[in-house]
Design a protein around this motif. Structure first.
Motif, PDB file in Angstrom:
ATOM      1  N   ARG A  51      -0.360   9.549  19.391  1.00  0.00           N
ATOM      2  CA  ARG A  51      -0.359   8.304  20.310  1.00  0.00           C
ATOM      3  C   ARG A  51       0.604   8.087  21.210  1.00  0.00           C
ATOM      4  NH1 ARG A  51      -4.411   5.040  19.273  1.00  0.00           N
ATOM      5  NH2 ARG A  51      -3.177   3.331  20.072  1.00  0.00           N
ATOM      6  N   THR A  52       1.659   8.828  20.869  1.00  0.00           N
ATOM      7  CA  THR A  52       2.951   8.591  21.573  1.00  0.00           C
ATOM      8  C   THR A  52       3.136   9.641  22.788  1.00  0.00           C
ATOM      9  OG1 THR A  52       4.150   9.950  20.063  1.00  0.00           O
ATOM     10  CG2 THR A  52       4.023   7.612  19.798  1.00  0.00           C
ATOM     11  N   VAL A  53       3.641   9.067  23.796  1.00  0.00           N
ATOM     12  CA  VAL A  53       4.185  10.051  25.007  1.00  0.00           C
ATOM     13  C   VAL A  53       5.892  10.304  24.936  1.00  0.00           C
ATOM     14  CG1 VAL A  53       2.311   9.186  26.560  1.00  0.00           C
ATOM     15  CG2 VAL A  53       4.349   8.017  26.405  1.00  0.00           C
ATOM     16  N   PRO A  54       6.340  11.369  25.319  1.00  0.00           N
ATOM     17  CA  PRO A  54       5.408  12.327  25.973  1.00  0.00           C
ATOM     18  C   PRO A  54       4.715  13.127  24.947  1.00  0.00           C
ATOM     19  CG  PRO A  54       7.756  12.996  26.369  1.00  0.00           C
ATOM     20  CD  PRO A  54       7.672  11.755  25.318  1.00  0.00           C
ATOM     21  N   GLN A  55       3.925  14.053  25.388  1.00  0.00           N
ATOM     22  CA  GLN A  55       3.209  15.256  24.727  1.00  0.00           C
ATOM     23  C   GLN A  55       3.171  16.430  25.601  1.00  0.00           C
ATOM     24  OE1 GLN A  55       2.667  15.198  21.610  1.00  0.00           O
ATOM     25  NE2 GLN A  55       3.199  13.053  21.481  1.00  0.00           N
ATOM     26  N   VAL A  56       3.816  17.482  25.165  1.00  0.00           N
ATOM     27  CA  VAL A  56       3.982  18.493  25.825  1.00  0.00           C
ATOM     28  C   VAL A  56       2.900  20.049  25.308  1.00  0.00           C
ATOM     29  CG1 VAL A  56       5.713  20.422  26.643  1.00  0.00           C
ATOM     30  CG2 VAL A  56       6.394  17.768  26.492  1.00  0.00           C
TER      31      VAL A  56
END
Length: 89
Positions: A51-56
Motif C-alpha cells: 500500500r506504500t509508494v513508490p512501487q517499482v
C-alpha cells in the motif's frame, strides 16, 4: 531494455529518491501517479501487494519500494532483474 514502471505520489520524498536514482543511471521509466486516482492506486496494490509508494517494476518483476530499489542496485540484483527481463522479451 525492459520497461520500468514506478507508482508514485507527488508529495512523496521516497518517490523522488527512487526516480532520482533511476535517472542518474540513465534509465527511462514510466511514472504512474496515484495521488488522486483510486483506480491506479488499486492497480498498484494488486500488482505489488503493498500500500506504500513508490512501487517499482522492471518488466513483470516487482522490485519493491525505494529501500528495496536502492538495495537491489547496491548488491547487483537490479542489473540481474533487467537482464532477465530483457531475455524474457
Amino acid at each position: 531494455m525492459p520497461k520500468i514502471e514506478i507508482y508514485t505520489k507527488s508529495y512523496c520524498p521516497h518517490c523522488r529518491a527512487a526516480k532520482k536514482v533511476l535517472r542518474l543511471r540513465g534509465l527511462d521509466f514510466l511514472e504512474i501517479e496515484v495521488s488522486d486516482d483510486a483506480a491506479l492506486f488499486d492497480e498498484m496494490k494488486t500488482r505489488s501487494q503493498r500500500r506504500t509508494v513508490p512501487q517499482v517494476f522492471v518488466g513483470d518483476v516487482h522490485v519493491g519500494g525505494n529501500d528495496d530499489l536502492q538495495r537491489a542496485i547496491r548488491n547487483g540484483q537490479f542489473e540481474k532483474i533487467q537482464e532477465s527481463q530483457t531475455n524474457a522479451v
